[in-house]
Each structure stands twice: as structure tokens, then as C-alpha cells.
Design an enzyme around this catalytic site. Sequence first.
Site, mmCIF file in Angstrom:
data_model
loop_
_atom_site.group_PDB
_atom_site.id
_atom_site.type_symbol
_atom_site.label_atom_id
_atom_site.label_comp_id
_atom_site.label_asym_id
_atom_site.label_seq_id
_atom_site.Cartn_x
_atom_site.Cartn_y
_atom_site.Cartn_z
ATOM 1 N N ARG A 1 68.452 -19.186 32.165
ATOM 2 C CA ARG A 1 69.120 -17.728 32.098
ATOM 3 C C ARG A 1 70.483 -17.507 33.003
ATOM 4 O O ARG A 1 70.348 -18.263 34.157
ATOM 5 C CB ARG A 1 68.102 -16.677 32.203
ATOM 6 C CG ARG A 1 67.123 -16.443 31.206
ATOM 7 C CD ARG A 1 67.652 -16.134 29.953
ATOM 8 N NE ARG A 1 66.809 -15.601 28.777
ATOM 9 C CZ ARG A 1 66.439 -16.678 27.830
ATOM 10 N NH1 ARG A 1 66.808 -17.736 27.775
ATOM 11 N NH2 ARG A 1 65.329 -16.382 26.734
ATOM 12 N N HIS B 1 74.843 -20.685 23.913
ATOM 13 C CA HIS B 1 73.583 -20.460 23.791
ATOM 14 C C HIS B 1 72.995 -21.271 22.626
ATOM 15 O O HIS B 1 72.199 -20.580 21.773
ATOM 16 C CB HIS B 1 73.103 -18.906 23.783
ATOM 17 C CG HIS B 1 71.565 -18.687 24.550
ATOM 18 N ND1 HIS B 1 71.315 -17.478 25.257
ATOM 19 C CD2 HIS B 1 70.635 -19.215 24.151
ATOM 20 C CE1 HIS B 1 70.047 -17.581 25.281
ATOM 21 N NE2 HIS B 1 69.738 -18.722 24.910
#
Length: 314
Positions: free
Chosen positions: A229, A277
Site C-alpha cells: 500500500r 496497481h
Amino acid sequence: MACPIALVTRLPPEEENAWTDALNAALPGETVTVIRSMTPEERERCEIAIVANPDPADIALLPNCRWIQSVWAGVERLVAELADRPVPIVRLVDPALADKMAEAVLAWTLYLFRDMPAYARQQRAHLWKQQPYRRAEETTVALLGLGALGQAAALRLGEAGFRVAGWSRRPKSIDGVACHAGEDGLKTVLAGADILVCLLPLTEGTRGLLDAAQFGQMRKGASLVNFARGPIVATGDLIAALDSGHLDHAVLDVFDTEPLPADSLLWDHPSVTVLPHISAPTDKRSAARIVAENIAAYRVDGTIPPAVDIARGY
């Protein structure tokens, strides 16, 4: 008649419809319905919510919901936004997801190991120069996070011949991996890493974990891969470490804000590879099968699958 199951997301309609189709195909004895299409009576009866980035206000429309099943592995946003609702949250644990992450970790480790960023820079400069070759067995890849994803990645890296080290909050033992834990263990792992791969969950304990102090403990010329993250890495400190030459390169798949803003310095930084991502995308069919197994077990005897530890955040 089984209680209806609510699908609660903030996804685009076409993505939401694809999830509805996959879940209903995997659950032939159930009815999975987007919450907006449910009647008030159906919402009242609903015991299970399947979610992907849900609006907390929508979850509040399910007064008798007994548990929440996420179709994503990361749950930090759910934990934060649903903290006031004492409903168990079950994260997706999918072997297919772990396999994809292991594949990505190996791919981008090889990208760094075989000096692809250097050759890309040389191409732009019209420079013909061979970089010295280093052996995999002489290169240490360190994994931060040794959960299901980290363990799968460690196995794949070991099979490729790399020396593998790992760090986790609690002590672990994995064949072929030099495992460390605790503050001293983190220092050891950082100091020995040629390539550092972050796979940690985002919690209050990991937010901002990789900062100037931690980068300073790494050996000069080491590289970073962040597939966890964005907020785990202090972006300004990372840029400073790259600008100074202390770190060689960073492969970043996650960011503080996603999509990455157009004015971010990371886009054009010569020592950063930006990915949108994509390291371990969820497979709808395999995820739907996992969810279906959890729901089938619940229907038999009311057993709710192991839930997220809210205190730990994962």
C-alpha cells in the site's frame, strides 16, 4: 428460502455487473443482488454482504447483516470506514491471488536484478555499455510481510535461485528463508537487502514505516519494490534517497492517491517505475469460488469464516 445476499460496491456499473454474474454463477442456490436493486424487505432479511469498496451508508441499510465478505485481499479501508459497526469482516484468501503476486514479485525482481532500468537509461542516452553480471545466489531479496502472499513469493524467489530473507510482525519459520521479526529483525533485513519487496498490510503500525531512517539502513545501491500500500512508504523520503543515489531504483505499484495524480513527481523520476496497481489483480471466477465456499459453510451450521482482527487491522 435462503436470505438474499447483497453486493455492495462503489465500482463502475460494468464491473459491478461482472461481479454479480460471477458470484451468481458460483452460487446457484443463492441470489446475489446489487443493494440498490433490493427491496426494503430483502435488505431487512439480508445476513451476508459481499463487498468491494462499499459505501458505509449502504452497509447501514442492512440492519441484520451478520458478516461481510470482501472480494479483495486488502481490508484497511473496510476496517477504517466500518469501525463503528460490530460486524465480522472476512477478507479474501485466494491461492490464485497469491500465485499472481508471486509471479509479479519474481518478474520485477528479475527486472531489477538484470539491470533493466540502467539499460533503459542507456538507450535514451544512446549509450552502448554492458553492465556487470551478478549471480542470483549472491543477491538477497528481502520480503517485508510473510503472510500468504509473502510466503508464495518467497517460494518462487527461492526456486529462481535468489537468497531470500523475510520480516514479519511475529516470528515465523519458512524453509529456505532467513526469517526475522521485531525491530532488530527489521534492521537486519534492511541492511542485508539488495532488493526489498514490501508486501505488508497497511495498519497504524506500518503507515510510514519505510522512511528516511529505514532507507538509511539499507545498503547503497539497493532497490525497492512496493506491492503493498502506498502510505507504507514516505514518498518524499524515497525520492530523496533515490536523488542522493543511496537507493538505485523503485518499482511502485501502489500510491497514497490512486490513480496517481498527473502532477506527481514520481511519473517522470528517472529512478522510478510506475505501475497502475496491477501486481496481483483479483480473478473474479476464483474469488467467487472462494466466496461460495465460505457461504456454503455458513449455510450448513452458521459458521462465519475467520474474520479480520480489527485491532491489528488485518
